[in-house]
Design a protein around this motif. Structure first.
Motif, short mmCIF file in Angstrom:
data_model
loop_
_atom_site.label_atom_id
_atom_site.label_comp_id
_atom_site.label_asym_id
_atom_site.label_seq_id
_atom_site.Cartn_x
_atom_site.Cartn_y
_atom_site.Cartn_z
N LYS A 227 0.82 -1.22 0.00
CA LYS A 227 0.00 0.00 0.00
C LYS A 227 0.85 1.27 0.00
O LYS A 227 0.52 2.23 -0.69
CB LYS A 227 -0.93 0.00 1.21
CG LYS A 227 -2.08 -0.99 1.10
CD LYS A 227 -3.02 -0.88 2.29
CE LYS A 227 -4.19 -1.84 2.16
NZ LYS A 227 -5.13 -1.74 3.31
N HIS A 228 1.94 1.27 0.79
CA HIS A 228 2.75 2.49 0.86
C HIS A 228 3.41 2.77 -0.50
O HIS A 228 3.58 3.93 -0.89
CB HIS A 228 3.80 2.38 1.97
CG HIS A 228 4.93 1.46 1.66
ND1 HIS A 228 4.87 0.11 1.91
CD2 HIS A 228 6.17 1.70 1.11
CE1 HIS A 228 6.00 -0.47 1.54
NE2 HIS A 228 6.81 0.47 1.06
N LYS A 230 2.07 2.00 -3.39
CA LYS A 230 1.00 2.51 -4.24
C LYS A 230 0.75 3.99 -3.97
O LYS A 230 0.47 4.76 -4.90
CB LYS A 230 -0.29 1.71 -4.02
CG LYS A 230 -0.23 0.31 -4.60
CD LYS A 230 -1.55 -0.42 -4.40
CE LYS A 230 -1.50 -1.82 -5.02
NZ LYS A 230 -2.76 -2.56 -4.84
N ARG A 231 0.87 4.39 -2.70
CA ARG A 231 0.70 5.81 -2.39
C ARG A 231 1.79 6.63 -3.04
O ARG A 231 1.53 7.70 -3.61
CB ARG A 231 0.70 6.03 -0.87
CG ARG A 231 -0.56 5.56 -0.16
CD ARG A 231 -0.65 6.14 1.24
NE ARG A 231 0.44 5.67 2.08
CZ ARG A 231 0.37 4.59 2.84
NH1 ARG A 231 -0.72 3.85 2.86
NH2 ARG A 231 1.40 4.24 3.59
N SER A 234 1.14 6.98 -6.74
CA SER A 234 -0.25 7.33 -7.06
C SER A 234 -0.39 8.11 -8.37
O SER A 234 -1.32 7.90 -9.15
CB SER A 234 -0.87 8.13 -5.91
OG SER A 234 -0.15 9.33 -5.68
#
Length: 251
Positions: A227-228, A230-231, A234
């Motif tokens: 997830k990090h 992907k951030r 972004s």
């Protein structure tokens, strides 16, 4: 009006939870719930922003916010420092600020002044100069500078420089060499920027089958991406989604 009350209450509640978890003075709870809109704004700038600016995401957010509120601030500061003392560092800072302000043509003389004497073959400056030339659409000259950089600094490696060189080849419509560079680049480039750009380029070249194959590679990479990450990616994920939609319309 009721919707505004609900939204402001939810935001105030979010900041109230943050205040409790982080041991902030209980006066903030009164401020947030007595004045939910104004209190939330004050809490955001006084407390919350200072907490998140230490993180990568927070730093990016603060940088974007500052740029949105005062887009010319960096340029003004760079110009002021240059006027006070026109050192090589000041020239480079001003040149970069000009490029970031979409005024690459004005940045070129500062890079040319910096690329003299002991800095004549400095790879970092040559790379910045080549990028400014690319932004000014002087593609042949930009390629010449990167070729010169390689000649004078054979052991110098730069991921950004490799991507820039590939972009220049695309701009010069040198598809064969550009494809070779893309093959090497996307195998090690740390973010999704390079492979996103490759996908866009293949669509623009009307290489639809190859574009679909690259999209499958991207989607497989995204499935396993934390997830990090992907951030951090972004911006490129958004561009990939746009390319995917464009590709679907070409069926």
């Amino acid at each position: 009006m009721p919707l505004l009350v609900v939204i402001s209450t939810v935001i105030a509640l979010f900041f109230a939870i943050h205040a409790v978890k982080n041991g902030q003075d209980r006066i903030w709870l009164y401020i947030l719930f007595l004045f939910p809109i104004l209190g939330s704004v004050v809490y955001f700038f006084a407390i919350y922003l200072s907490d998140i600016r230490a993180t990568h995401v927070g730093y990016q957010f603060e940088s974007k916010l500052r740029k949105a509120l005062d887009p010319q601030r960096s340029l003004r500061e760079a110009q002021k420092n240059y006027d006070l003392s026109p050192t090589v560092d000041a020239k480079l800072s001003l040149a970069k600020a000009l490029v970031d302000s979409n005024r690459a043509s004005e940045a070129l003389p500062f890079y040319e002044e910096a690329l003299t004497g002991i800095y004549q073959t400095a790879p970092d400056i040559l790379l910045q100069y080549a990028n400014a030339l690319y932004e000014d659409k002087q593609f042949n000259k930009a390629k010449q500078q990167l070729d010169y950089l390689r000649e004078k600094n054979p052991n110098y490696n730069s991921e950004e420089g490799h991507l820039l060189y590939t972009k220049i080849l695309v701009a010069l419509d040198d598809k064969q060499q550009a494809n070779q560079e893309f093959d090497a680049l996307i195998g090690y480039y740390p973010s999704l920027e390079a492979i996103s750009y490759y996908l866009q380029t293949l669509i623009n070249w009307n290489e639809i089958d190859q574009a679909r194959a690259i999209l499958q590679t991207i989607e497989q990479r995204l499935r396993h991406m934390p997830k990090h990450s992907k951030r951090i990616n972004s911006q490129w994920i958004k561009e990939i989604e746009q390319s995917k939609q464009k590709l679907s319309r070409l069926n």
